[in-house]
Write a protein that holds these residues in place. Structure first.
Motif, PDB file in Angstrom:
ATOM      1  N   ASP A 199    -127.870-158.386  17.164  1.00  0.00           N
ATOM      2  CA  ASP A 199    -126.996-158.048  18.283  1.00  0.00           C
ATOM      3  C   ASP A 199    -126.384-159.326  18.852  1.00  0.00           C
ATOM      4  O   ASP A 199    -126.930-159.941  19.777  1.00  0.00           O
ATOM      5  CB  ASP A 199    -127.824-157.313  19.340  1.00  0.00           C
ATOM      6  CG  ASP A 199    -126.967-156.682  20.417  1.00  0.00           C
ATOM      7  OD1 ASP A 199    -125.736-156.731  20.302  1.00  0.00           O
ATOM      8  OD2 ASP A 199    -127.547-156.126  21.374  1.00  0.00           O
ATOM      9  N   PHE A 200    -125.265-159.758  18.289  1.00  0.00           N
ATOM     10  CA  PHE A 200    -124.600-160.981  18.725  1.00  0.00           C
ATOM     11  C   PHE A 200    -123.094-160.844  18.508  1.00  0.00           C
ATOM     12  O   PHE A 200    -122.627-159.936  17.802  1.00  0.00           O
ATOM     13  CB  PHE A 200    -125.124-162.188  17.940  1.00  0.00           C
ATOM     14  CG  PHE A 200    -124.971-162.064  16.443  1.00  0.00           C
ATOM     15  CD1 PHE A 200    -123.759-162.327  15.811  1.00  0.00           C
ATOM     16  CD2 PHE A 200    -126.052-161.669  15.654  1.00  0.00           C
ATOM     17  CE1 PHE A 200    -123.614-162.207  14.434  1.00  0.00           C
ATOM     18  CE2 PHE A 200    -125.919-161.544  14.270  1.00  0.00           C
ATOM     19  CZ  PHE A 200    -124.701-161.815  13.667  1.00  0.00           C
ATOM     20  N   GLU A 201    -122.351-161.764  19.105  1.00  0.00           N
ATOM     21  CA  GLU A 201    -120.905-161.820  18.888  1.00  0.00           C
ATOM     22  C   GLU A 201    -120.631-162.738  17.705  1.00  0.00           C
ATOM     23  O   GLU A 201    -121.083-163.894  17.696  1.00  0.00           O
ATOM     24  CB  GLU A 201    -120.193-162.354  20.130  1.00  0.00           C
ATOM     25  CG  GLU A 201    -120.302-161.448  21.341  1.00  0.00           C
ATOM     26  CD  GLU A 201    -119.660-160.092  21.114  1.00  0.00           C
ATOM     27  OE1 GLU A 201    -118.646-160.031  20.357  1.00  0.00           O
ATOM     28  OE2 GLU A 201    -120.177-159.098  21.647  1.00  0.00           O
ATOM     29  N   PRO A 202    -119.898-162.281  16.687  1.00  0.00           N
ATOM     30  CA  PRO A 202    -119.672-163.105  15.501  1.00  0.00           C
ATOM     31  C   PRO A 202    -119.037-164.460  15.787  1.00  0.00           C
ATOM     32  O   PRO A 202    -119.408-165.457  15.154  1.00  0.00           O
ATOM     33  CB  PRO A 202    -118.729-162.226  14.650  1.00  0.00           C
ATOM     34  CG  PRO A 202    -119.078-160.834  15.047  1.00  0.00           C
ATOM     35  CD  PRO A 202    -119.376-160.911  16.517  1.00  0.00           C
ATOM     36  N   ASP A 203    -118.116-164.526  16.745  1.00  0.00           N
ATOM     37  CA  ASP A 203    -117.488-165.820  17.017  1.00  0.00           C
ATOM     38  C   ASP A 203    -118.478-166.799  17.649  1.00  0.00           C
ATOM     39  O   ASP A 203    -118.437-168.009  17.382  1.00  0.00           O
ATOM     40  CB  ASP A 203    -116.245-165.646  17.902  1.00  0.00           C
ATOM     41  CG  ASP A 203    -116.568-164.960  19.220  1.00  0.00           C
ATOM     42  OD1 ASP A 203    -117.596-164.245  19.294  1.00  0.00           O
ATOM     43  OD2 ASP A 203    -115.792-165.125  20.175  1.00  0.00           O
ATOM     44  N   VAL A 204    -119.390-166.281  18.482  1.00  0.00           N
ATOM     45  CA  VAL A 204    -120.433-167.126  19.065  1.00  0.00           C
ATOM     46  C   VAL A 204    -121.359-167.636  17.977  1.00  0.00           C
ATOM     47  O   VAL A 204    -121.723-168.830  17.939  1.00  0.00           O
ATOM     48  CB  VAL A 204    -121.233-166.349  20.134  1.00  0.00           C
ATOM     49  CG1 VAL A 204    -122.431-167.170  20.610  1.00  0.00           C
ATOM     50  CG2 VAL A 204    -120.334-165.987  21.310  1.00  0.00           C
ATOM     51  N   MET A 205    -121.744-166.745  17.061  1.00  0.00           N
ATOM     52  CA  MET A 205    -122.633-167.142  15.968  1.00  0.00           C
ATOM     53  C   MET A 205    -121.954-168.164  15.057  1.00  0.00           C
ATOM     54  O   MET A 205    -122.584-169.155  14.648  1.00  0.00           O
ATOM     55  CB  MET A 205    -123.037-165.901  15.159  1.00  0.00           C
ATOM     56  CG  MET A 205    -124.006-166.198  14.021  1.00  0.00           C
ATOM     57  SD  MET A 205    -125.602-166.854  14.585  1.00  0.00           S
ATOM     58  CE  MET A 205    -126.271-165.419  15.416  1.00  0.00           C
ATOM     59  N   GLU A 206    -120.689-167.967  14.765  1.00  0.00           N
ATOM     60  CA  GLU A 206    -119.992-168.902  13.885  1.00  0.00           C
ATOM     61  C   GLU A 206    -119.882-170.278  14.539  1.00  0.00           C
ATOM     62  O   GLU A 206    -120.031-171.303  13.873  1.00  0.00           O
ATOM     63  CB  GLU A 206    -118.602-168.374  13.546  1.00  0.00           C
ATOM     64  CG  GLU A 206    -117.847-169.281  12.589  1.00  0.00           C
ATOM     65  CD  GLU A 206    -116.495-168.731  12.173  1.00  0.00           C
ATOM     66  OE1 GLU A 206    -115.479-169.425  12.429  1.00  0.00           O
ATOM     67  OE2 GLU A 206    -116.458-167.619  11.607  1.00  0.00           O
ATOM     68  N   THR A 255    -125.150-156.079  14.447  1.00  0.00           N
ATOM     69  CA  THR A 255    -125.540-154.688  14.666  1.00  0.00           C
ATOM     70  C   THR A 255    -126.463-154.624  15.871  1.00  0.00           C
ATOM     71  O   THR A 255    -127.250-155.536  16.111  1.00  0.00           O
ATOM     72  CB  THR A 255    -126.256-154.098  13.438  1.00  0.00           C
ATOM     73  OG1 THR A 255    -126.781-152.815  13.778  1.00  0.00           O
ATOM     74  CG2 THR A 255    -127.387-154.991  12.951  1.00  0.00           C
ATOM     75  N   SER A 256    -126.375-153.545  16.615  1.00  0.00           N
ATOM     76  CA  SER A 256    -127.210-153.387  17.809  1.00  0.00           C
ATOM     77  C   SER A 256    -128.332-152.382  17.576  1.00  0.00           C
ATOM     78  O   SER A 256    -128.833-151.782  18.522  1.00  0.00           O
ATOM     79  CB  SER A 256    -126.351-152.940  18.993  1.00  0.00           C
ATOM     80  OG  SER A 256    -125.700-151.715  18.703  1.00  0.00           O
ATOM     81  N   VAL A 257    -128.741-152.192  16.317  1.00  0.00           N
ATOM     82  CA  VAL A 257    -129.821-151.235  16.052  1.00  0.00           C
ATOM     83  C   VAL A 257    -131.100-151.623  16.778  1.00  0.00           C
ATOM     84  O   VAL A 257    -131.929-150.765  17.089  1.00  0.00           O
ATOM     85  CB  VAL A 257    -130.084-151.077  14.538  1.00  0.00           C
ATOM     86  CG1 VAL A 257    -128.894-150.432  13.848  1.00  0.00           C
ATOM     87  CG2 VAL A 257    -130.426-152.404  13.894  1.00  0.00           C
ATOM     88  N   GLU A 258    -131.294-152.928  17.004  1.00  0.00           N
ATOM     89  CA  GLU A 258    -132.385-153.396  17.856  1.00  0.00           C
ATOM     90  C   GLU A 258    -131.744-154.242  18.942  1.00  0.00           C
ATOM     91  O   GLU A 258    -131.402-155.403  18.718  1.00  0.00           O
ATOM     92  CB  GLU A 258    -133.420-154.181  17.050  1.00  0.00           C
ATOM     93  CG  GLU A 258    -134.154-153.329  16.030  1.00  0.00           C
ATOM     94  CD  GLU A 258    -135.271-154.068  15.325  1.00  0.00           C
ATOM     95  OE1 GLU A 258    -136.024-154.796  16.007  1.00  0.00           O
ATOM     96  OE2 GLU A 258    -135.387-153.922  14.093  1.00  0.00           O
ATOM     97  N   LYS A 259    -131.565-153.646  20.088  1.00  0.00           N
ATOM     98  CA  LYS A 259    -130.773-154.244  21.160  1.00  0.00           C
ATOM     99  C   LYS A 259    -131.264-155.634  21.530  1.00  0.00           C
ATOM    100  O   LYS A 259    -132.457-155.856  21.723  1.00  0.00           O
ATOM    101  CB  LYS A 259    -130.790-153.333  22.386  1.00  0.00           C
ATOM    102  CG  LYS A 259    -129.871-153.782  23.510  1.00  0.00           C
ATOM    103  CD  LYS A 259    -129.830-152.753  24.613  1.00  0.00           C
ATOM    104  CE  LYS A 259    -129.045-153.252  25.819  1.00  0.00           C
ATOM    105  NZ  LYS A 259    -127.684-153.668  25.485  1.00  0.00           N
ATOM    106  N   ASP A 260    -130.304-156.574  21.605  1.00  0.00           N
ATOM    107  CA  ASP A 260    -130.525-157.960  22.045  1.00  0.00           C
ATOM    108  C   ASP A 260    -131.331-158.812  21.058  1.00  0.00           C
ATOM    109  O   ASP A 260    -131.606-159.973  21.328  1.00  0.00           O
ATOM    110  CB  ASP A 260    -131.227-158.018  23.415  1.00  0.00           C
ATOM    111  CG  ASP A 260    -130.341-157.548  24.541  1.00  0.00           C
ATOM    112  OD1 ASP A 260    -129.119-157.719  24.424  1.00  0.00           O
ATOM    113  OD2 ASP A 260    -130.865-156.993  25.517  1.00  0.00           O
TER     114      ASP A 260
END
Length: 928
Positions: A696-703, A523-528
């Motif tokens: 605020d991240f990309e799920p594939d990067v996090m995985e 979620t981007s509720v708090e950017k970055d």
């Protein structure tokens, strides 16, 4: 305060995005559009008047006036303002509050901006605060008890120690007078006295409105002009009483016994009062001072981390006391019995820095830290809360500092940092300590009664001053990360995505073959910004009382150093270019490592998590520091009613178990360093292992990151154990005493509210969850009645509160309670009133009007929290480790809240508010 803007007499330019305005009556305003949190705004009225404007006959009236504006005004009769706040979803205390200090009284509202009328009414409320307060004799009388109770609540041993220090540093000045005032003035205050202060000082030219949030600036500016243009001065502005100045010369020694507190050694220099307009030169001096502080702090941390150090903690600062007195200070916490050695360390290191200066290597490290600090501030600005920015603007205005944007600060300080020379910084450091005085202090140490304390301290300081000191030799940089991480990801065996619920209640889960689980909510509720919560092993809900105390103490020990084999200084050097906060937590279902960072720092955050998990290192100093912290905490708590209620009252409500109470030093000191290390070696390789990632991240990067860092670990043995059984003391009572002289007292009265998860599905959610939501509403109803009756009607407590504690993790245990800090002599009245409030709720029930107010508050809070990462982090952890249907439950919360009737609440009150089952814990002074 002359009614001008700081930038009007400075070459520095203010934030170009902020609108600065001044009306013909002198009233000023600052408006700044900011999107976080969405749909809300912070409205601050900064009255540039505080306790330093009082005469002796008015001591405490500035603070008294802060209270009075809430008790009746032009548009809100007595008792109606807080009800209005609640009716639009605001909570008194968190969304509507104020503070008074020496030179300011600031009123703070946080309002929803989706309703133009609510935003307009927020301005009307602040306009009433400025010029429309009723100040009736009856309301002055009603509020007197609340203020006296607040004065008693503030009267702690720590507060008294701070007053003793101020009287030593600034004798004969008005700065030693506490803002809360003196009892005789408070007791004798009447409407005439308050009206005189109000009409003299609450003037448009001393008022600044600061509004930051999600709104149309042009439209709001028109509203501000319409609401505040008619404000006018109502009396003659008095002369400000003479404040006095710093007058000590030479070296002075100060001893404060402070029984039961840990020892502290300090040395400081205090300059005479100075007032200067902001400028590039001023900012240059400030950054040079902070560079010097950073370098000295690094030296102190290095010395503290060395084996055999006489100190377990040491700190340095250069700043301004009361925003007027330049002040330099060093504080050290000595090991037991080593205060003399600590004095030598403090004296030697200060003299080493003054005589030999800092090194170019140290300066480059400090420059790197601050350069990256300004860069990170720039990145984090969009995610900052509007209220934090409003507070910053107020602070700038009241200290005559130009409020600039992070990009302006970056552009100003980055070139300045690069050109600053070592000679300049060394000179600034010496200037900071060249005040013509030294105050050497010692507190919390028992000395021989036959020896005059100040004379002994003087002798030790004099001996230390004869120690030879040589130039500092900077230590080598440390390399990190030092653990190898596979280049490949662990094997995923299952992926799940929750998309059946309404937005934003969706998340993803990935299971790896080694038993590691990844839960993600992007979620981007708090950017970055990203939150990571790594949980493993057994949680406190699966531990005996002694086990959970040891686990919590172990994590406190680990928090006192850097990650893995890094010292705290080395960790700060490693993270100098990054925005990463790291902490340990003992959670109900697992031990936890918690990190917040920017998205660009994710790789380093994962290295920190993996190192902390696989290579935890505990040193003697860390252990000693943690032990001292617990001792200090217990000592402070033992001297206040709130502290005794927190320490002993919570244990009483669990029949002696400390799962919800603060750590007890008597128990913690039985844990040896060996116990701590043995616990780590056995508990830190137990599963299950979960990572909750929110932000605020990309799920594939996090995985991929999670799979490499944790999905490749060997499978750990699952932690076993049954949930602990806690017991509520039905019908029992107990009395505890504050350790030292005090007029404080307290009452904790609770009824059992066990959490029994039947799992039964009903319309609108699980039956037990529906009841949990209703219980939260009942707690709010109870809290509101406490405010009305104990605070406003009887004036016997400053901040009575209702507490709801229950969880599925503690089967059959829980309680709904009331905690009240009050004055000795009031405990019977307080207990009787609590019982009456609870009985009225069961006999007459909850009214539709009060339910409507708490429903609006709850719905507004629901809208607010979904825009904060902390909410999603908590919900994701709950889903991962407690309630697999946590998102489903949370998604239904608003629907449940809206469907609750007054009759539902009355039934619930009658079910649980059974006074025959109530447990009572009372706190009294030591002599009663």
């Amino acid at each position: 305060m002359d009614g001008s803007w700081p930038h009007e007499h400075s070459s520095l330019r203010p934030n170009p995005d902020a609108v600065f305005g001044r009306l013909e009556n002198g009233f000023r305003y600052v408006l700044l559009r900011h999107g976080a949190p969405k749909g809300r705004a912070a409205l601050y009225l900064d009255m540039q008047v505080g306790s330093l404007m009082e005469t002796d006959a008015q001591a405490g009236i500035a603070h008294y006036m802060e209270h009075m504006v809430f008790n009746g005004s032009r548009h809100f009769p007595p008792g109606e303002l807080i009800k209005y706040f609640q009716s639009v979803g605001m909570r008194f205390g968190s969304d509507a509050n104020a503070h008074t200090s020496t030179q300011e009284t600031v009123y703070k509202l946080q309002v929803p901006t989706s309703d133009a009328d609510v935003l307009h009414q927020g301005l009307v409320v602040l306009s009433d605060f400025l010029g429309g307060a009723s100040i009736s004799e009856q309301e002055v009388s009603n509020e007197r008890g609340v203020i006296l109770e607040e004065k008693i609540a503030r009267d702690t041993e720590r507060f008294r120690a701070s007053l003793r220090r101020l009287n030593f540093l600034l004798p004969g000045t008005r700065f030693v007078n506490p803002t809360i005032g003196v009892e005789s003035v408070i007791k004798g205050a009447n409407a005439k006295l308050l009206r005189g202060f109000y009409d003299s000082w609450y003037r448009p030219e001393l008022a600044v409105l600061v509004v930051v949030g999600d709104f149309d600036v042009q439209a709001l500016e028109a509203e501000v002009k319409a609401v505040f243009s008619s404000a006018k001065a109502r009396g003659v502005r008095p002369e400000v009483p003479a404040w006095g100045d710093a007058s000590l010369k030479g070296v002075h020694f100060y001893y404060d016994r402070r029984p039961d507190a840990s020892g502290m050694v300090s040395v400081e220099a205090l300059h005479p009062r100075k007032y200067e307009h902001d400028s590039l030169a001023v900012q240059r001096t400030l950054i040079k001072g902070q560079l010097a502080v950073r370098m000295l702090q690094a030296r102190l941390m290095t010395l503290v981390d060395r084996e055999g150090s006489p100190c377990i903690k040491a700190m340095s600062r250069i700043g301004r006391t009361f925003s007027l007195f330049d002040n330099a200070r060093i504080i050290a916490i000595p090991r037991e019995g080593q205060w003399k050695q600590a004095v030598h360390l403090v004296e030697n290191e200060l003299r080493r820095a003054l005589d030999h200066g800092f090194t170019s290597v140290e300066l480059q490290r400090a420059k790197k830290f601050y350069g990256n600090y300004f860069k990170q501030s720039l990145k984090k600005e969009t995610a900052r809360d509007s209220a934090d920015i409003a507070q910053e603007i107020v602070a700038c205005l009241n200290q005559d500092r130009v409020y600039q944007s992070p990009s302006q600060t970056y552009e100003l300080f980055l070139p300045m940092l690069s050109e600053l020379t070592l000679n300049e910084v060394n000179a600034t450091f010496r200037d900071a300590w060249d005040s013509g005085n030294r105050m050497v202090g010692l507190s919390g140490v028992e000395l021989d009664a036959k020896v005059e304390p100040e004379a002994e301290l003087s002798a030790v300081w004099t001996a230390a001053s004869k120690d030879p000191v040589v130039a500092w030799k900077a230590e080598d940089e440390v390399s990190f990360p030092y653990l190898k991480v596979p280049s490949y990801s662990g094997q995923s065996v299952e992926r799940f995505e929750e998309i059946s619920l309404t937005k934003p209640y969706c998340y993803q889960r990935t299971e790896f073959s080694n038993g590691f689980s990844l839960f993600m909510k992007n979620t981007s509720v708090e950017k970055d910004k990203v939150f990571l919560n790594l949980s493993f092993g057994r949680g406190t809900a699966l531990m005996s009382d002694k086990e959970q105390a040891l686990a919590r103490f172990v994590l406190k020990v680990l928090r006192n150093s850097g990650v893995g084999r890094l010292t705290s200084l080395q960790q700060s050097q490693v993270l100098a270019g990054r925005s990463i906060d790291f902490s340990w937590k003992a959670q109900s279902m697992g031990l936890g490592l918690y990190v917040s960072c920017l998205r660009s720092d994710l790789d380093m955050a994962f290295h920190l998590l993996r190192t902390a998990l696989l290579n935890p290192v505990v040193r003697q100093n860390q252990y000693d520091a943690a032990l001292t912290q617990v001792k200090n905490d217990n000592s402070q708590q033992a001297n206040t009613s709130s502290g005794v209620l927190s320490m002993k009252g919570k244990r009483f409500l669990a029949e002696g178990a400390g799962h919800f109470a603060d750590l007890d030093y008597a128990e913690v000191e039985t844990f040896s360093l060996k116990d701590v290390r043995n616990y780590i070696s056995s508990a830190f390789r137990q599963g299950p292992l979960f990572l909750c990632a929110v932000g605020d991240f990309e799920p594939d990067v996090m995985e991929n990151l999670a799979g490499r860092f944790f999905g490749t670990l060997p499978e750990w043995k699952a932690a076993d154990g049954d949930p602990v059984k806690l017991h509520f003391p039905v019908g029992q009572s107990e009395t505890a005493h504050i350790k030292h002289e005090s007029s404080q007292a307290g009452v904790l009265l609770a009824v059992p509210v066990p959490y029994i998860d039947s799992g039964e599905n009903v319309s609108g959610g699980h039956a037990v969850y529906v009841e949990q939501v209703k219980l939260r509403l009942l707690r709010r109803v109870l809290a509101d009645r406490l405010r009305v009756n104990l605070r406003e009607r009887l004036g016997v407590s400053y901040s009575p509160r209702a507490i709801l504690k229950n969880s599925v993790l503690y089967k059959g245990y829980g309680y709904l309670g009331v905690q009240v800090e009050t004055e000795v002599g009031n405990t019977e009245v307080v207990e009787k009133e609590i019982r009456k409030i609870m009985k009225d709720l069961t006999d007459s029930g909850v009214t539709a009007e009060e339910l409507n107010r708490v429903v609006r508050q709850s719905l507004a809070l629901q809208k607010k929290v979904v825009n904060r990462l902390g909410y999603w982090n908590s919900l994701l952890y709950t889903t991962a480790r407690v309630h697999p249907d946590g998102f489903e439950r949370a998604a239904s919360a608003a629907r449940i809240i809206e469907s609750v009737s007054a009759q539902d609440m009355t039934v619930l009150a009658r079910k649980y508010l059974m006074l025959d089952n109530a447990a009572l814990f009372t706190v009294l002074p030591s002599d009663l």
